[in-house]
Motif scaffolding. Structure first.
Motif, PDB file in Angstrom:
ATOM      1  N   SER A  98       1.152  -1.329   0.213  1.00 40.61           N
ATOM      2  CA  SER A  98       0.075  -0.035   0.136  1.00 40.61           C
ATOM      3  C   SER A  98       0.944   1.326   0.085  1.00 40.61           C
ATOM      4  CB  SER A  98      -1.050   0.077   1.117  1.00 40.61           C
ATOM      5  OG  SER A  98      -0.153  -0.183   2.533  1.00 40.61           O
ATOM      6  N   ALA A  99       0.408   2.290  -0.287  1.00 40.29           N
ATOM      7  CA  ALA A  99       1.000   3.791  -0.318  1.00 40.29           C
ATOM      8  C   ALA A  99       1.736   4.099   1.139  1.00 40.29           C
ATOM      9  CB  ALA A  99      -0.053   4.793  -0.802  1.00 40.29           C
ATOM     10  N   PRO A 100       2.759   4.545   1.122  1.00 38.29           N
ATOM     11  CA  PRO A 100       3.634   4.727  -0.084  1.00 38.29           C
ATOM     12  C   PRO A 100       4.279   3.432  -0.546  1.00 38.29           C
ATOM     13  CG  PRO A 100       4.570   5.319   1.969  1.00 38.29           C
ATOM     14  CD  PRO A 100       3.504   5.041   2.456  1.00 38.29           C
ATOM     15  N   PHE A 101       4.134   3.165  -1.875  1.00 39.22           N
ATOM     16  CA  PHE A 101       4.674   1.841  -2.416  1.00 39.22           C
ATOM     17  C   PHE A 101       6.025   2.110  -2.414  1.00 39.22           C
ATOM     18  CE2 PHE A 101       0.267   2.593  -4.280  1.00 39.22           C
ATOM     19  CZ  PHE A 101      -0.479   1.461  -3.687  1.00 39.22           C
ATOM     20  N   PRO A 102       6.736   0.557  -2.412  1.00 38.95           N
ATOM     21  CA  PRO A 102       8.284   0.736  -2.485  1.00 38.95           C
ATOM     22  C   PRO A 102       8.450   1.089  -3.906  1.00 38.95           C
ATOM     23  CG  PRO A 102       7.148  -1.406  -1.725  1.00 38.95           C
ATOM     24  CD  PRO A 102       6.174  -0.493  -2.096  1.00 38.95           C
ATOM     25  N   ALA A 103       9.928   1.601  -4.121  1.00 35.75           N
ATOM     26  CA  ALA A 103      10.568   1.630  -5.495  1.00 35.75           C
ATOM     27  C   ALA A 103      10.418   0.322  -5.836  1.00 35.75           C
ATOM     28  CB  ALA A 103      11.883   2.371  -5.146  1.00 35.75           C
ATOM     29  N   ARG A 104      10.574   0.250  -7.239  1.00 37.11           N
ATOM     30  CA  ARG A 104      10.444  -1.025  -8.157  1.00 37.11           C
ATOM     31  C   ARG A 104      11.111  -1.077  -9.314  1.00 37.11           C
ATOM     32  NH1 ARG A 104       4.681  -3.814  -9.372  1.00 37.11           N
ATOM     33  NH2 ARG A 104       4.852  -2.234 -11.064  1.00 37.11           N
ATOM     34  N   ALA A 105      11.701  -2.249  -9.737  1.00 36.04           N
ATOM     35  CA  ALA A 105      12.132  -2.409 -11.066  1.00 36.04           C
ATOM     36  C   ALA A 105      11.326  -3.679 -11.628  1.00 36.04           C
ATOM     37  CB  ALA A 105      13.422  -2.553 -11.179  1.00 36.04           C
ATOM     38  N   ALA A 106      10.974  -4.013 -12.569  1.00 30.96           N
ATOM     39  CA  ALA A 106      10.344  -5.049 -13.143  1.00 30.96           C
ATOM     40  C   ALA A 106      10.927  -5.066 -14.712  1.00 30.96           C
ATOM     41  CB  ALA A 106       8.886  -4.876 -13.175  1.00 30.96           C
ATOM     42  N   PHE A 107      11.255  -6.481 -14.935  1.00 31.76           N
ATOM     43  CA  PHE A 107      11.748  -6.668 -16.393  1.00 31.76           C
ATOM     44  C   PHE A 107      11.864  -8.054 -16.906  1.00 31.76           C
ATOM     45  CE2 PHE A 107      15.365  -5.844 -13.422  1.00 31.76           C
ATOM     46  CZ  PHE A 107      16.090  -6.992 -13.844  1.00 31.76           C
ATOM     47  N   GLN A 108      11.743  -8.343 -17.834  1.00 28.25           N
ATOM     48  CA  GLN A 108      11.663  -9.685 -18.455  1.00 28.25           C
ATOM     49  C   GLN A 108      13.206 -10.399 -18.532  1.00 28.25           C
ATOM     50  OE1 GLN A 108       9.416 -10.440 -22.013  1.00 28.25           O
ATOM     51  NE2 GLN A 108      11.049 -11.698 -22.930  1.00 28.25           N
ATOM     52  N   VAL A 109      13.288 -11.411 -18.256  1.00 30.08           N
ATOM     53  CA  VAL A 109      14.689 -12.143 -18.366  1.00 30.08           C
ATOM     54  C   VAL A 109      14.623 -13.431 -19.120  1.00 30.08           C
ATOM     55  CG1 VAL A 109      15.309 -11.548 -16.076  1.00 30.08           C
ATOM     56  CG2 VAL A 109      14.150 -13.419 -16.243  1.00 30.08           C
ATOM     57  N   ALA A 110      15.625 -13.822 -19.780  1.00 34.11           N
ATOM     58  CA  ALA A 110      15.587 -15.079 -20.660  1.00 34.11           C
ATOM     59  C   ALA A 110      14.915 -16.363 -19.923  1.00 34.11           C
ATOM     60  CB  ALA A 110      16.929 -15.316 -21.018  1.00 34.11           C
ATOM     61  N   CYS A 111      15.478 -16.514 -18.715  1.00 34.70           N
ATOM     62  CA  CYS A 111      14.761 -17.835 -18.264  1.00 34.70           C
ATOM     63  C   CYS A 111      15.129 -17.501 -16.492  1.00 34.70           C
ATOM     64  CB  CYS A 111      15.494 -18.894 -18.766  1.00 34.70           C
ATOM     65  SG  CYS A 111      14.936 -20.538 -18.006  1.00 34.70           S
ATOM     66  N   LEU A 112      14.082 -18.077 -15.851  1.00 33.94           N
ATOM     67  CA  LEU A 112      14.297 -18.180 -14.402  1.00 33.94           C
ATOM     68  C   LEU A 112      14.451 -19.547 -13.808  1.00 33.94           C
ATOM     69  CD1 LEU A 112      11.182 -15.730 -13.534  1.00 33.94           C
ATOM     70  CD2 LEU A 112      13.524 -15.073 -13.065  1.00 33.94           C
ATOM     71  N   PRO A 113      15.214 -19.581 -12.516  1.00 33.55           N
ATOM     72  CA  PRO A 113      15.325 -21.199 -12.221  1.00 33.55           C
ATOM     73  C   PRO A 113      13.877 -21.875 -12.228  1.00 33.55           C
ATOM     74  CG  PRO A 113      16.511 -19.552 -10.687  1.00 33.55           C
ATOM     75  CD  PRO A 113      15.318 -18.593 -11.779  1.00 33.55           C
ATOM     76  N   LYS A 114      13.871 -23.203 -12.551  1.00 34.67           N
ATOM     77  CA  LYS A 114      13.018 -24.068 -12.602  1.00 34.67           C
ATOM     78  C   LYS A 114      11.832 -23.666 -13.542  1.00 34.67           C
ATOM     79  CE  LYS A 114      13.849 -25.699  -8.001  1.00 34.67           C
ATOM     80  NZ  LYS A 114      13.558 -27.236  -7.661  1.00 34.67           N
ATOM     81  N   ASN A 115      12.188 -22.761 -14.258  1.00 33.89           N
ATOM     82  CA  ASN A 115      11.166 -22.183 -15.376  1.00 33.89           C
ATOM     83  C   ASN A 115      10.037 -21.684 -14.670  1.00 33.89           C
ATOM     84  OD1 ASN A 115      12.692 -23.084 -17.873  1.00 33.89           O
ATOM     85  ND2 ASN A 115      12.051 -25.120 -17.341  1.00 33.89           N
ATOM     86  N   ALA A 116      10.050 -20.868 -13.731  1.00 33.83           N
ATOM     87  CA  ALA A 116       9.116 -20.104 -12.782  1.00 33.83           C
ATOM     88  C   ALA A 116       8.813 -18.827 -13.910  1.00 33.83           C
ATOM     89  CB  ALA A 116       9.718 -19.522 -11.710  1.00 33.83           C
ATOM     90  N   LEU A 117       7.719 -18.463 -13.832  1.00 30.53           N
ATOM     91  CA  LEU A 117       7.172 -17.141 -14.420  1.00 30.53           C
ATOM     92  C   LEU A 117       7.666 -16.027 -13.821  1.00 30.53           C
ATOM     93  CD1 LEU A 117       3.539 -18.552 -15.166  1.00 30.53           C
ATOM     94  CD2 LEU A 117       5.355 -18.587 -16.536  1.00 30.53           C
ATOM     95  N   VAL A 118       7.963 -16.011 -12.492  1.00 35.80           N
ATOM     96  CA  VAL A 118       8.386 -14.749 -11.591  1.00 35.80           C
ATOM     97  C   VAL A 118       9.170 -15.093 -10.425  1.00 35.80           C
ATOM     98  CG1 VAL A 118       6.231 -14.868 -10.107  1.00 35.80           C
ATOM     99  CG2 VAL A 118       7.280 -12.680 -10.734  1.00 35.80           C
ATOM    100  N   GLU A 119      10.027 -14.200 -10.212  1.00 34.88           N
ATOM    101  CA  GLU A 119      10.814 -13.979  -9.136  1.00 34.88           C
ATOM    102  C   GLU A 119      10.890 -12.846  -8.552  1.00 34.88           C
ATOM    103  OE1 GLU A 119      15.460 -15.404  -7.538  1.00 34.88           O
ATOM    104  OE2 GLU A 119      14.796 -15.688  -9.578  1.00 34.88           O
ATOM    105  N   ILE A 120      10.868 -12.601  -7.216  1.00 36.70           N
ATOM    106  CA  ILE A 120      10.675 -11.319  -6.568  1.00 36.70           C
ATOM    107  C   ILE A 120      11.780 -10.961  -5.407  1.00 36.70           C
ATOM    108  CG2 ILE A 120       9.159  -9.584  -5.624  1.00 36.70           C
ATOM    109  CD1 ILE A 120       6.770 -10.884  -6.990  1.00 36.70           C
ATOM    110  N   GLU A 121      12.474 -10.243  -5.201  1.00 34.90           N
ATOM    111  CA  GLU A 121      13.498  -9.886  -4.395  1.00 34.90           C
ATOM    112  C   GLU A 121      13.067  -8.503  -3.609  1.00 34.90           C
ATOM    113  OE1 GLU A 121      17.410  -9.575  -5.674  1.00 34.90           O
ATOM    114  OE2 GLU A 121      17.062  -7.736  -6.455  1.00 34.90           O
ATOM    115  N   CYS A 122      13.591  -8.338  -2.503  1.00 32.78           N
ATOM    116  CA  CYS A 122      13.299  -6.979  -1.909  1.00 32.78           C
ATOM    117  C   CYS A 122      14.347  -6.593  -0.855  1.00 32.78           C
ATOM    118  CB  CYS A 122      11.850  -7.075  -1.258  1.00 32.78           C
ATOM    119  SG  CYS A 122      11.661  -7.687   0.483  1.00 32.78           S
ATOM    120  N   VAL A 123      14.004  -5.238  -0.557  1.00 26.45           N
ATOM    121  CA  VAL A 123      15.139  -4.686   0.470  1.00 26.45           C
ATOM    122  C   VAL A 123      14.212  -4.002   1.448  1.00 26.45           C
ATOM    123  CG1 VAL A 123      16.942  -3.090   0.995  1.00 26.45           C
ATOM    124  CG2 VAL A 123      17.080  -4.477  -1.108  1.00 26.45           C
ATOM    125  N   ALA A 124      14.447  -4.190   2.894  1.00 23.93           N
ATOM    126  CA  ALA A 124      13.509  -3.580   3.837  1.00 23.93           C
ATOM    127  C   ALA A 124      14.364  -2.871   4.683  1.00 23.93           C
ATOM    128  CB  ALA A 124      12.600  -4.649   4.363  1.00 23.93           C
TER     129      ALA A 124
END
Length: 126
Positions: A98-124
Motif C-alpha cells: 500500500s502507499a507509499p509503495f516501495p520503489a520497484r524495477a520489473a523486467f523480462q529475463v531470458a529464463c528463471l530457475p525451475k522455469n518459474a514465471l516470476v521471481e521477486i526480491e526486496c530490500v527492507a
C-alpha cells in the motif's frame, strides 16, 4: 557491522549457496523468491497470478522471521519470464503493498530457475 542470516521454514529453502535473507544493520536484503510452496516444494500454480502471490507470500514470511513486515519494504525487483504478464503480476502485487509503495524495477529475463514465471526480491529497513 555483522551480517545475520534470516531463515524460516515458512518459505522455501535456498536452492543454492545463499541465504533466504541477510540483515546488515537495520537493512534486510531478501533473496529472490520463486513461487515455491514450502509445504509441497512445488510451484503454487501454473499462472502468473498464483505464482506472484506465492513469491510475495514467501517474502512476507521471511520478513516476519526478521521481525518486520511488507510495510518496511523500500525496494523490490520483479523478474518476469514474459513481460506480457506485467499487468496480471501488478494486480496481485497491489494486494500486498500500500502507499507509499516501495520503489520497484520489473523486467523480462531470458529464463528463471525451475522455469518459474516470476521471481521477486526486496530490500527492507527495520
Amino acid at each position: 557491522m555483522s551480517n545475520t542470516a534470516i531463515h524460516t521454514d515458512c518459505a522455501p529453502a535456498a536452492i543454492g549457496p545463499y541465504s533466504q535473507a541477510i540483515q546488515a544493520g537495520n537493512t534486510i536484503y531478501v533473496s529472490g523468491q520463486l513461487p515455491i510452496d514450502p509445504a509441497t516444494g512445488e510451484f503454487a500454480g501454473s499462472d502468473i497470478a498464483s505464482q506472484t502471490r506465492q513469491s510475495l507470500t514467501n517474502l512476507k514470511h521471511i520478513l516476519k522471521a526478521a521481525g518486520t513486515d511488507l510495510s518496511s519494504v523500500v525496494k523490490t525487483t520483479v523478474l518476469l519470464a514474459d513481460i506480457k504478464d506485467f499487468g496480471a503480476m501488478n494486480e496481485v502485487y497491489a494486494e500486498f503493498f500500500s502507499a507509499p509503495f516501495p520503489a520497484r524495477a520489473a523486467f523480462q529475463v531470458a529464463c528463471l530457475p525451475k522455469n518459474a514465471l516470476v521471481e521477486i526480491e526486496c530490500v527492507a529497513v527495520k
